[in-house]
Enzyme design. Sequence first.
Site, PDB file in Angstrom:
ATOM      1  N   ASP A 212     120.192  22.591  40.587  1.00 31.48           N
ATOM      2  CA  ASP A 212     120.307  23.862  39.883  1.00 31.48           C
ATOM      3  C   ASP A 212     121.107  23.612  38.609  1.00 31.48           C
ATOM      4  OD1 ASP A 212     120.206  26.796  39.641  1.00 31.48           O
ATOM      5  OD2 ASP A 212     122.365  26.687  39.994  1.00 31.48           O
TER       6      ASP A 212
ATOM      7  N   GLU B 286     114.328  23.149  38.394  1.00 29.63           N
ATOM      8  CA  GLU B 286     113.776  24.434  37.982  1.00 29.63           C
ATOM      9  C   GLU B 286     113.251  24.327  36.554  1.00 29.63           C
ATOM     10  OE1 GLU B 286     115.167  29.028  38.764  1.00 29.63           O
ATOM     11  OE2 GLU B 286     116.663  27.488  38.416  1.00 29.63           O
TER      12      GLU B 286
ATOM     13  N   CYS C 123     118.368  33.831  50.765  1.00 30.95           N
ATOM     14  CA  CYS C 123     119.279  33.073  51.616  1.00 30.95           C
ATOM     15  C   CYS C 123     118.576  31.793  52.028  1.00 30.95           C
ATOM     16  CB  CYS C 123     119.652  33.899  52.836  1.00 30.95           C
ATOM     17  SG  CYS C 123     120.425  32.929  54.133  1.00 30.95           S
TER      18      CYS C 123
ATOM     19  N   CYS D 211     118.020  31.678  56.189  1.00 37.33           N
ATOM     20  CA  CYS D 211     117.052  32.467  56.948  1.00 37.33           C
ATOM     21  C   CYS D 211     115.913  32.995  56.090  1.00 37.33           C
ATOM     22  CB  CYS D 211     117.761  33.617  57.651  1.00 37.33           C
ATOM     23  SG  CYS D 211     118.411  34.848  56.511  1.00 37.33           S
TER      24      CYS D 211
ATOM     25  N   CYS E 243     121.813  36.842  58.345  1.00 40.74           N
ATOM     26  CA  CYS E 243     122.282  35.826  59.295  1.00 40.74           C
ATOM     27  C   CYS E 243     123.785  35.575  59.216  1.00 40.74           C
ATOM     28  CB  CYS E 243     121.512  34.515  59.110  1.00 40.74           C
ATOM     29  SG  CYS E 243     121.857  33.699  57.547  1.00 40.74           S
TER      30      CYS E 243
ATOM     31  N   ASP F 281     125.449  28.659  43.486  1.00 39.79           N
ATOM     32  CA  ASP F 281     124.696  27.546  42.896  1.00 39.79           C
ATOM     33  C   ASP F 281     124.123  26.599  43.950  1.00 39.79           C
ATOM     34  OD1 ASP F 281     125.298  28.596  40.458  1.00 39.79           O
ATOM     35  OD2 ASP F 281     127.039  27.304  40.128  1.00 39.79           O
TER      36      ASP F 281
HETATM   37 ZN   LIG Z   1     120.536  34.434  55.794  1.00 44.20          ZN
END
Ligand SMILES: [Zn+2]
Length: 404
Positions: free
Chosen positions: A188, A272, A325, A328, A347, A354
Site C-alpha cells: 500500500d 495498487e 476488513c 472477514c 468480527c 495501511d
Molecule cells: Zn472483520
Amino acid sequence: MKLRYRYRIYPTPVQANRLAQMFGCSRVVWNDALAFCQKQYAQGGKYPGSSALMQHCITKAKQTEERSWLSSVSVVPLQQSVRDLDVAFRNFFSSVSGKRKGPKVRMPRFKKRHSTQTARFTQRGFSVGSKLYLAKIGSIQVKWSRALPSEPSSVTVIKDALGRYFVSFVVEKEPELLPWNDTSIGIDLGITTFATLSTGQKVEAPKPLKRYLRKLACLQKSLSRCEKGSNRRQRAKLKVARLHNRIKDIRTDFLHKLSTQLIIENQEINLEDLNVSGMLKNRRLSKAISDLGWRQFRTMLEAKATMYGRDVNIISRWEPTSQICSCCGHREGRKRLGIREWQCLNCGVFHDRDINAALNIKAAGGHSEAINGCRRECKPEVNSAVLSEASTRLVDKQLELFAS
Ligand SMILES: [Zn+2]
C-alpha cells in the site's frame, strides 16, 4: 530484453569541442526538421516522413551556405536525430488518433541550447574497445564500471546540466531467472508512510526535496539575482543543478534498493494502480507526491520482475482496499483519513489502516491466505459505477486531508 547501460566518459578538451559541435548540429537538424513539419502542416500539407526530412534537412541543407557546417560532423547522429523526431511524431499521431494507450503524447518540441544535450549513434558510427570510438570525434576514455553483457546496438552521448559526459548503450540481455519461491506480498503506497507491506512492515521514504527545499529556494533566488551572461550566474546555475542532482540521486537510490529487495524476497508483488497524474493536479500535494517517486517505483518493479522472472500484479484503483476488513470481508464503508486504526464491527479484529489495505491488495492479487479463504464469498457485490464515483471523491478528500 533490451536494457540501457550507462557509463561516465572523459573526453579530452579537443574531443569536448568536437562533441559540442556534434550536439549543436544534431539539435539544429532536429529543430529544422520540426520547423519544416510545422510549416507543411500550416500550409495544409501532409507529414513528409523521415526520408523526405533527411533529404531536406541534411542532404540539401549541407549544400546551402548557412548550413554548410553540417558536413563537419558525422552524418550518423544527424540521421538519427531525424529518425528520433519521426518516432516522436508517430507516437504523437497514434496518441491523438487513440491507437496508443496510456497518457497523451505531446507534439515534439524544439530543443534548447542550454538544456541537457544528446546525440545518438547507430552501429556504423561507433565501436567499443578499451576506449569508445565515435565517428569524427575520436577514441574517448570510458569508466567501465561494469561489463557490457552483449554487443550494443546503439549509443547515446549525453552532456548533463553539470557539464558531465555519459554514454548510454542499448544492449540485449537474457533474463536471469531467480529460483522460484511461493511468497506473495501486497504493498500500500502512501504519503506519510511510503510503503506499507502486507507483512506489517512500514517503509519510510527519504523525501529529499522536502529536506532540501529551503536550500533550493535560496540558491534559485541567488541565481535569479545574478546578471544574465555573467560568470557569477554560471556558477550559481551550476549550484542549483548540483542540488537537483543530489535530490534525484537520493530518491533513485532509495527506490532501487527497496524494489530490488522486494523482487528478491517475493515471487508475486501486488500493487495498487494509483492515478498519479491525476493526483499531481492537486497543487498542494504535487510536490510531496513527485518527491516520493511512486511512478518510478512501479516502473522499476515491473522492469526487475521481467528481468528476474517475478510477477507484478496491478490492482484496480477502484478496489475498495481501505474499506474492507481483511479478516472477514465485511465492508464498513468510507473512513476518514484521520482514522489510522479501526475495529471491524463484524468480527471485532483491530486493524491498522495501511496494513489492512496492504492485505486487501495482496488478496485482490489472487493469493488468499487461509485466514481469508472465505473472503470472496463473504464479499458483498458492489455496483462498480457507483463505487468508482465514490472512490474518486474519496481519493480527492484523502488528498485534501493530507495537505492540510
Ligand atoms: Zn472483520
